[in-house]
Design a protein around this motif. Structure first.
Motif, PDB file in Angstrom:
ATOM      1  N   PHE A 111      48.182  53.947  30.588  1.00 42.77           N
ATOM      2  CA  PHE A 111      48.308  54.298  32.004  1.00 42.77           C
ATOM      3  C   PHE A 111      47.800  53.162  32.892  1.00 42.77           C
ATOM      4  CE2 PHE A 111      49.321  58.546  30.784  1.00 42.77           C
ATOM      5  CZ  PHE A 111      49.795  59.196  31.917  1.00 42.77           C
ATOM      6  N   ALA A 112      46.647  52.605  32.525  1.00 42.99           N
ATOM      7  CA  ALA A 112      46.072  51.525  33.322  1.00 42.99           C
ATOM      8  C   ALA A 112      46.985  50.301  33.336  1.00 42.99           C
ATOM      9  CB  ALA A 112      44.689  51.159  32.775  1.00 42.99           C
ATOM     10  N   SER A 113      47.593  49.990  32.190  1.00 39.88           N
ATOM     11  CA  SER A 113      48.516  48.863  32.131  1.00 39.88           C
ATOM     12  C   SER A 113      49.733  49.096  33.023  1.00 39.88           C
ATOM     13  CB  SER A 113      48.961  48.631  30.685  1.00 39.88           C
ATOM     14  OG  SER A 113      49.869  47.557  30.590  1.00 39.88           O
ATOM     15  N   CYS A 114      50.242  50.326  33.012  1.00 40.28           N
ATOM     16  CA  CYS A 114      51.394  50.655  33.864  1.00 40.28           C
ATOM     17  C   CYS A 114      51.052  50.528  35.344  1.00 40.28           C
ATOM     18  CB  CYS A 114      51.885  52.061  33.559  1.00 40.28           C
ATOM     19  SG  CYS A 114      52.697  52.227  31.949  1.00 40.28           S
ATOM     20  N   SER A 115      49.776  50.764  35.693  1.00 35.00           N
ATOM     21  CA  SER A 115      49.384  50.607  37.098  1.00 35.00           C
ATOM     22  C   SER A 115      49.565  49.158  37.548  1.00 35.00           C
ATOM     23  CB  SER A 115      47.940  51.049  37.308  1.00 35.00           C
ATOM     24  OG  SER A 115      47.013  50.114  36.781  1.00 35.00           O
ATOM     25  N   GLY A 174      49.359  37.247  40.481  1.00 36.91           N
ATOM     26  CA  GLY A 174      48.494  36.952  39.345  1.00 36.91           C
ATOM     27  C   GLY A 174      47.554  38.101  39.039  1.00 36.91           C
ATOM     28  N   ILE A 175      47.047  38.736  40.087  1.00 35.24           N
ATOM     29  CA  ILE A 175      46.185  39.906  39.920  1.00 35.24           C
ATOM     30  C   ILE A 175      46.957  41.023  39.215  1.00 35.24           C
ATOM     31  CG2 ILE A 175      44.944  41.727  41.143  1.00 35.24           C
ATOM     32  CD1 ILE A 175      43.420  39.190  41.283  1.00 35.24           C
ATOM     33  N   CYS A 176      48.190  41.234  39.644  1.00 34.65           N
ATOM     34  CA  CYS A 176      49.016  42.305  39.068  1.00 34.65           C
ATOM     35  C   CYS A 176      49.271  42.075  37.581  1.00 34.65           C
ATOM     36  CB  CYS A 176      50.345  42.396  39.814  1.00 34.65           C
ATOM     37  SG  CYS A 176      50.201  42.784  41.570  1.00 34.65           S
ATOM     38  N   VAL A 177      49.593  40.848  37.224  1.00 30.13           N
ATOM     39  CA  VAL A 177      49.860  40.523  35.822  1.00 30.13           C
ATOM     40  C   VAL A 177      48.600  40.731  34.980  1.00 30.13           C
ATOM     41  CG1 VAL A 177      50.450  38.663  34.227  1.00 30.13           C
ATOM     42  CG2 VAL A 177      51.735  38.932  36.360  1.00 30.13           C
ATOM     43  N   ALA A 178      47.460  40.257  35.493  1.00 30.59           N
ATOM     44  CA  ALA A 178      46.200  40.446  34.768  1.00 30.59           C
ATOM     45  C   ALA A 178      45.888  41.927  34.598  1.00 30.59           C
ATOM     46  CB  ALA A 178      45.063  39.745  35.508  1.00 30.59           C
ATOM     47  N   ALA A 179      46.138  42.718  35.655  1.00 31.35           N
ATOM     48  CA  ALA A 179      45.865  44.162  35.596  1.00 31.35           C
ATOM     49  C   ALA A 179      46.744  44.854  34.567  1.00 31.35           C
ATOM     50  CB  ALA A 179      46.075  44.786  36.976  1.00 31.35           C
TER      51      ALA A 179
END
Length: 407
Positions: free
Chosen positions: A98-102, A187-192
């Motif tokens: 779920f966290a990865s999908c966020s 970059g933040i999105c990819v890392a998240a």
């Protein structure tokens, strides 16, 4: 009677030494830390993205931040049921997904920057996914850890999971600023999206525990026992909530530069207090410790409100973290003590729900306060809310003075 003897027998049959407990919990602790970096990276970045890149109001900033906590609240019972019926490892792994999908949802939102309203809606979807993931990860990790090292070590499990969570906030915030400067919000999105997958890999080989066959007690049956301590938790959690949602905007408004060190100051003070003073609620009584700590936290909020320099704001964040760190277990000890012995696990779930409610409401309400009276005013409001928890601690201390000390 039989359940207590069963627990005692299990503890006697498998008495893991301190080092053994640490080693068994280490993979789960590291995985929680890595996964919660997904939250930490966004702390100083997301409010500015919603405010500057999307041109939204402080109220909408609060809504975006608070949605995660609202989703965590609404999914708390589901997460606990999944951990009980399908296994704690299943809950944790599902939470990582779920966290990865966020993170993926955040990335998709960037395709709609020219339509800010649509972009915000996608961000809100990501926050819902992250809230559900957080609920699954925390609930599952606590249950998994206790299953691995035994209920006699439940306190150690709670301490290490908490340190992993807030350590990720402390480290993630400055790292998030570095990633933002180098690669932008993308970059933040990819890392998240990637970090929870790394956390998942870390626990794949950790032994799963069998699902519990015990029938869960509904939350409403224990709310009457824990509501006082829960309200105290809700009020003192406002201090944490306003730092999470608005410290980055305060630094931007004052032109103080990078706000990430405020999150680091909060996190380090929080972790330090847990490591060196975490035994005090059991030793001195939860209400007594909470009474002192919420006063420290309120002072930290007032220091941020009146800060004229970044250093004063950092100090205020550190005091807030120091006080909040032990206020949480302080009120928690009172919740457990007042709950029926056979329902203490459910009581802690109900108690944590007050945290979810507080953080879910703090974002939008503080956003409205900031829009009406200025961004710094949210810290005055935070100080007032935290100070009100003093009254709760005093009431708990007066009503339970004979039984507040734990053996």
């Amino acid at each position: 009677m039989s359940s207590r003897s069963d627990v005692t027998a299990a503890g006697a049959a498998h008495p893991p030494p301190v080092v053994g407990v640490f080693l068994k919990l280490l993979p789960i602790t590291l995985a929680v830390f890595i996964a919660f970096l997904t939250i930490g990276l966004l702390l100083p970045v997301l409010p500015l993205h919603v405010s500057d890149a999307l041109g939204m109001s402080t109220l909408m900033v609060g809504m975006v931040i608070g949605t995660q906590f609202a989703a965590a609240l609404l999914s708390r019972a589901w997460a606990g049921n999944l951990a009980d019926t399908r296994g704690a490892k299943r809950a944790v792994v599902t939470g990582f997904l779920f966290a990865s999908c966020s993170g993926g949802a955040y990335l998709v939102s960037l395709a709609f920057l020219s339509a800010p309203t649509a972009s915000v809606w996608i961000l809100l979807l990501g926050r819902v996914l992250l809230g559900c993931g957080e609920s699954l990860i925390v609930t599952g990790a606590l249950s998994w850890g206790v299953g691995l090292v035994g209920p006699q070590n439940a306190g150690k499990v709670m301490a290490w999971v908490g340190i992993a969570m807030y350590g990720a906030y402390a480290v993630g915030a400055p790292v998030g600023m570095v990633v933002q400067e180098g690669y932008g919000f993308a970059g933040i999105c990819v890392a998240a999206a990637i970090l929870p997958v790394l956390a998942l890999v870390l626990v794949l080989n950790v032994r799963a525990i069998a699902p519990t066959a015990a029938r869960r007690t509904p939350f409403y049956k224990v709310l009457g026992a824990v509501w006082g301590a829960g309200i105290g938790l809700a009020l003192c959690s406002v201090g944490f909530g306003v730092i999470t949602a608005f410290i980055a905007l305060l630094f931007a408004a004052r032109e103080w530069g990078d706000a990430s060190l405020a999150f680091t100051a909060f996190g380090l003070a929080f972790i330090g207090a847990r490591i060196f003073f975490g035994h005090l609620p059991d030793k001195l009584g939860g209400a007594r410790v909470a009474l002192v700590c919420v006063c420290i936290e309120a002072a930290g909020q007032l220091l941020i409100w009146g800060a004229q320099t970044p250093v004063m704001a950092y100090a205020g964040a550190a005091l807030t973290g120091l006080g909040y760190s032990l206020a949480f277990p302080g009120f928690g000890v009172e919740a457990v003590r007042r709950a029926p012995p056979q329902s203490r696990g459910v009581a802690m779930g109900a108690y944590v729900a007050f945290l979810d409610i507080s953080l879910g409401l703090t974002g939008p309400v503080s956003g409205a306060v900031a829009g009406a009276w200025g961004i710094e005013t949210v810290y005055l409001a935070g100080a007032v809310a935290v100070a009100l928890s003093v009254l709760i601690a005093m009431r708990l201390l007066a009503s339970g003075s004979k039984g507040s000390r734990h053996a």
